[in-house]
Design an enzyme around this catalytic site. Structure first.
Site, PDB file in Angstrom:
ATOM      1  N   GLY A 249      70.583 123.038  55.911  1.00 15.40           N
ATOM      2  CA  GLY A 249      70.554 123.145  54.375  1.00 15.40           C
ATOM      3  C   GLY A 249      69.310 122.812  53.738  1.00 15.40           C
ATOM      4  O   GLY A 249      69.386 122.434  52.517  1.00 15.40           O
ATOM      5  N   PRO A 292      69.303 124.748  61.034  1.00 14.55           N
ATOM      6  CA  PRO A 292      68.848 125.554  59.686  1.00 14.55           C
ATOM      7  C   PRO A 292      69.261 126.984  59.847  1.00 14.55           C
ATOM      8  O   PRO A 292      69.076 127.574  60.831  1.00 14.55           O
ATOM      9  CB  PRO A 292      67.537 125.332  59.455  1.00 14.55           C
ATOM     10  CG  PRO A 292      67.019 124.956  60.913  1.00 14.55           C
ATOM     11  CD  PRO A 292      68.225 124.295  61.793  1.00 14.55           C
ATOM     12  N   GLY A 293      69.526 127.641  58.892  1.00 16.82           N
ATOM     13  CA  GLY A 293      69.730 129.315  58.706  1.00 16.82           C
ATOM     14  C   GLY A 293      68.555 129.482  57.697  1.00 16.82           C
ATOM     15  O   GLY A 293      67.800 130.271  57.791  1.00 16.82           O
ATOM     16  N   TYR A 335      76.425 132.767  42.819  1.00 16.33           N
ATOM     17  CA  TYR A 335      75.996 131.615  42.580  1.00 16.33           C
ATOM     18  C   TYR A 335      75.045 131.696  41.264  1.00 16.33           C
ATOM     19  O   TYR A 335      74.339 130.643  41.280  1.00 16.33           O
ATOM     20  CB  TYR A 335      75.480 131.147  43.757  1.00 16.33           C
ATOM     21  CG  TYR A 335      75.868 131.308  45.212  1.00 16.33           C
ATOM     22  CD1 TYR A 335      77.012 130.637  45.341  1.00 16.33           C
ATOM     23  CD2 TYR A 335      75.184 132.180  46.029  1.00 16.33           C
ATOM     24  CE1 TYR A 335      77.477 131.087  46.675  1.00 16.33           C
ATOM     25  CE2 TYR A 335      75.715 132.386  47.423  1.00 16.33           C
ATOM     26  CZ  TYR A 335      76.894 131.611  47.585  1.00 16.33           C
ATOM     27  OH  TYR A 335      77.468 132.175  48.794  1.00 16.33           O
ATOM     28  N   CYS A 362      80.139 149.260  40.344  1.00 14.29           N
ATOM     29  CA  CYS A 362      80.996 149.291  39.095  1.00 14.29           C
ATOM     30  C   CYS A 362      81.558 147.997  38.712  1.00 14.29           C
ATOM     31  O   CYS A 362      82.640 147.638  38.986  1.00 14.29           O
ATOM     32  CB  CYS A 362      82.015 150.420  39.478  1.00 14.29           C
ATOM     33  SG  CYS A 362      82.403 151.330  37.831  1.00 14.29           S
ATOM     34  N   GLU A 363      80.688 147.252  38.219  1.00 13.79           N
ATOM     35  CA  GLU A 363      80.945 145.719  37.960  1.00 13.79           C
ATOM     36  C   GLU A 363      79.965 145.262  37.108  1.00 13.79           C
ATOM     37  O   GLU A 363      78.606 145.200  37.465  1.00 13.79           O
ATOM     38  CB  GLU A 363      81.037 145.054  38.980  1.00 13.79           C
ATOM     39  CG  GLU A 363      81.842 143.903  39.146  1.00 13.79           C
ATOM     40  CD  GLU A 363      82.958 143.372  40.119  1.00 13.79           C
ATOM     41  OE1 GLU A 363      83.403 144.504  40.636  1.00 13.79           O
ATOM     42  OE2 GLU A 363      83.329 142.412  39.891  1.00 13.79           O
ATOM     43  N   TYR A 391      71.549 135.555  53.939  1.00 11.84           N
ATOM     44  CA  TYR A 391      72.509 135.762  53.156  1.00 11.84           C
ATOM     45  C   TYR A 391      72.663 136.658  52.154  1.00 11.84           C
ATOM     46  O   TYR A 391      73.200 136.924  51.247  1.00 11.84           O
ATOM     47  CB  TYR A 391      72.902 134.344  52.272  1.00 11.84           C
ATOM     48  CG  TYR A 391      73.160 133.100  53.252  1.00 11.84           C
ATOM     49  CD1 TYR A 391      74.130 132.952  54.138  1.00 11.84           C
ATOM     50  CD2 TYR A 391      72.017 131.959  53.045  1.00 11.84           C
ATOM     51  CE1 TYR A 391      74.187 131.877  55.017  1.00 11.84           C
ATOM     52  CE2 TYR A 391      72.216 130.906  54.020  1.00 11.84           C
ATOM     53  CZ  TYR A 391      73.256 130.813  54.884  1.00 11.84           C
ATOM     54  OH  TYR A 391      73.396 129.867  55.672  1.00 11.84           O
TER      55      TYR A 391
HETATM   56  N1  LLP Z   1      75.470 124.451  59.494  1.00 11.90           N
HETATM   57  C1  LLP Z   1      76.687 124.467  59.019  1.00 11.90           C
HETATM   58  C2  LLP Z   1      77.813 123.862  59.756  1.00 11.90           C
HETATM   59  C3  LLP Z   1      76.632 125.148  58.011  1.00 11.90           C
HETATM   60  O1  LLP Z   1      78.029 125.408  57.254  1.00 11.90           O
HETATM   61  C4  LLP Z   1      75.764 125.830  57.048  1.00 11.90           C
HETATM   62  C5  LLP Z   1      75.743 126.800  56.171  1.00 11.90           C
HETATM   63  C6  LLP Z   1      74.406 125.757  57.855  1.00 11.90           C
HETATM   64  C7  LLP Z   1      74.539 125.251  59.177  1.00 11.90           C
HETATM   65  C8  LLP Z   1      73.165 126.379  57.540  1.00 11.90           C
HETATM   66  O2  LLP Z   1      72.712 125.888  56.506  1.00 11.90           O
HETATM   67  P1  LLP Z   1      71.395 126.629  55.856  1.00 11.90           P
HETATM   68  O3  LLP Z   1      70.379 125.976  56.454  1.00 11.90           O
HETATM   69  O4  LLP Z   1      71.491 128.059  55.886  1.00 11.90           O
HETATM   70  O5  LLP Z   1      71.384 126.084  54.386  1.00 11.90           O
HETATM   71  N2  LLP Z   1      76.107 131.737  51.365  1.00 11.90           N
HETATM   72  C9  LLP Z   1      75.595 130.526  50.582  1.00 11.90           C
HETATM   73  C10 LLP Z   1      74.918 129.561  51.841  1.00 11.90           C
HETATM   74  C11 LLP Z   1      76.278 129.022  52.585  1.00 11.90           C
HETATM   75  C12 LLP Z   1      75.946 128.129  53.331  1.00 11.90           C
HETATM   76  C13 LLP Z   1      77.164 127.741  54.435  1.00 11.90           C
HETATM   77  N3  LLP Z   1      76.844 126.951  55.414  1.00 11.90           N
HETATM   78  C14 LLP Z   1      74.207 131.264  49.992  1.00 11.90           C
HETATM   79  O6  LLP Z   1      73.940 132.392  49.942  1.00 11.90           O
HETATM   80  O7  LLP Z   1      73.457 130.321  49.465  1.00 11.90           O
END
Ligand code: LLP
Length: 433
Positions: A249, A292-293, A335, A362-363, A391
């Site tokens: 996050g 983290p992602g 978002y 088309c939106e 994402y």
């Molecule tokens: N761990 C869990 C359990 C999660 O649900 C998530 C993200 C992460 C780790 C990784 O979070 P990050 O470090 O990437 O913030 N599609 C949305 C984000 C959805 C995140 C869902 N869970 C966007 O494009 O902002």
């Protein structure tokens, strides 16, 4: 000058990613094109890993959250960099397993794992399942029994922390579909129940408070709440927890409004809190996991588009239409996400006025950004949208039967297509006449 350190400008005034001219990349591979700077991605992986070494004596693991961008090549890179993996579906498990990822370093999440996914996870040797609810717990116990194993699990806890982020990506509060709550006793109850099951071994607790969070205080609060709970489990239920997974996050810089902390700061703050709480409560230090992602991969990616038309509507706005849109980047329509854009073939130019960057789907809501200050934009220009590594491809669709774009990774002087562009034949391959 740009959001990311890896973006520069060459003598032709073209935007450069790593060592590559983006205009040439667009010409060679076509647009829309995702470009990933693998050097920056690897460097970021190392920074996270080093933060655990520095601030927690290496007694932990950084998992890469595959939902941000999951491909076999990415999986190979994260394995080489010594990371673990967070996966949320059978598809992600399948992908990283095929790429040869060490499956004992994998944590399988999700609020509604199917029997088939649980079976796949166990067959592939996934190290930990992060259990969301009691139905799933029973199912995992049953499948583990059939397979003659004891499955290690963590429970997903809602720590009751309200992180300041978009409602859709907030997850730590009681009104969330994910996990079990602390404040109503649900979390303690499910642990007690799990400790009676023969094919389950409780190994840790997990929480994830949300995404794109800029402050490190909520992570510290979460760490404190979770350590209190670990102490409670030990005292009241005699359950010893080895792993504390604090989720992902961490926020990143999408536009000049964003001011994220360096990754290490989040880890440092949380690690300090965990150590302090452990000392206060006489607990052993848990193995500390982060997942983290976005912050690992988003800054390494950009998307290149070609401008197909510029529509100036007097006294209303100017639409600049590109050859992609919500199919490759649905984050604005979902978002209202902020992005920075650069005219890649005139990277340094005086701003001219606000434009709306529109897609080709088309939106009406198919926009990438509205009222963004840009230099003059002409038909045929290459437009770069920055920080699209997370994402974007992972949330791409075939809406309007538009094939998904390809991903090119650049590393030093090498470049490689890591995901091929879809073809029209790919679009119909599952159709039955
Ligand atoms: N761990 C869990 C359990 C999660 O649900 C998530 C993200 C992460 C780790 C990784 O979070 P990050 O470090 O990437 O913030 N599609 C949305 C984000 C959805 C995140 C869902 N869970 C966007 O494009 O902002």
């Amino acid at each position: 000058m740009f959001n990311s350190e890896n973006l520069t400008v060459n003598q032709d005034n073209h935007l450069v990613i790593g060592n590559f001219d983006t205009v040439e990349l667009a010409r060679e591979y076509g647009t829309p094109l995702y470009v990933l700077d693998e050097d920056l991605f690897r460097k970021t992986c190392r920074e996270f890993k080093e933060a655990i070494d520095t601030y927690y004596d290496g007694n932990g693991l950084v998992l890469y959250a595959n939902k941000a961008l999951c491909t076999m090549h990415i999986s190979k890179v994260t394995a080489e960099e010594g990371l673990g993996a967070d996966v949320v579906s059978g598809g992600e498990i399948y992908t990283i397993h095929k790429a040869g990822f060490p499956m004992e370093k994998v944590f399988f999440h999700g609020n509604n794992k199917t029997r088939a996914e649980i079976e796949l996870a166990i067959n592939c040797g996934v190290g930990h399942l992060v259990v969301d609810n009691r139905f799933e717990l029973d199912l995992i116990n049953e499948v583990a029994k059939e397979k003659g194993i004891v499955q290690r699990i963590l429970f997903r806890i809602k720590p009751g922390i309200d992180a300041h982020t978009h409602d859709f990506i907030k997850t730590g509060q009681i009104d969330s579909k994910f996990g079990v709550a602390l404040e109503n006793g649900e979390a303690a109850e499910i642990h007690q129940y799990a400790s009676t099951l023969s094919n389950i071994k409780i190994d840790g607790v997990h929480c994830h408070i949300g995404s794109q969070i800029f402050d490190n205080e909520p992570f510290s609060e979460a760490a404190r709440v979770m350590m209190d709970f670990i102490a409670e489990l030990k005292q009241k239920l005699n359950i010893k927890v080895n792993i504390l997974n604090l989720g992902g996050g961490f926020g990143i810089k999408y536009s000049s409004d964003d001011d994220p902390l360096p990754a290490a700061e989040y880890i440092k703050r949380a690690a300090e809190t965990v150590k302090q709480c452990a000392a206060e409560k006489g607990l052993e230090l848990p193995y500390l996991v982060f997942e983290p992602g976005r912050s690992l991969v988003a800054p390494s990616g950009i998307t290149l588009y070609t401008v197909g038309c510029v529509k100036e509507i007097e006294n209303v706005r100017t639409y600049v239409s590109i050859d992609g849109g919500m199919g490759d980047n649905p984050r604005y329509i979902l978002y209202g996400a902020k992005y920075s854009a650069v005219v890649a073939n005139r990277a340094i130019a005086e701003p001219k006025g606000p434009v709306t960057i529109a897609g080709k789907y088309c939106e009406s809501g198919d926009l990438i950004q509205e009222h963004i200050l840009m230099p003059e934009i002409k038909v045929g220009d290459t437009l770069a949208i920055l920080a699209t590594g997370a994402y974007n491809y992972s949330m791409a669709s075939n809406y309007n039967r538009i094939p998904r774009a390809s991903i090119v990774a650049v590393r030093g002087n090498e470049k490689k297509v890591i995901v091929k562009r879809e073809t029209y034949d790919d679009l119909i391959k599952n159709d039955v006449l």
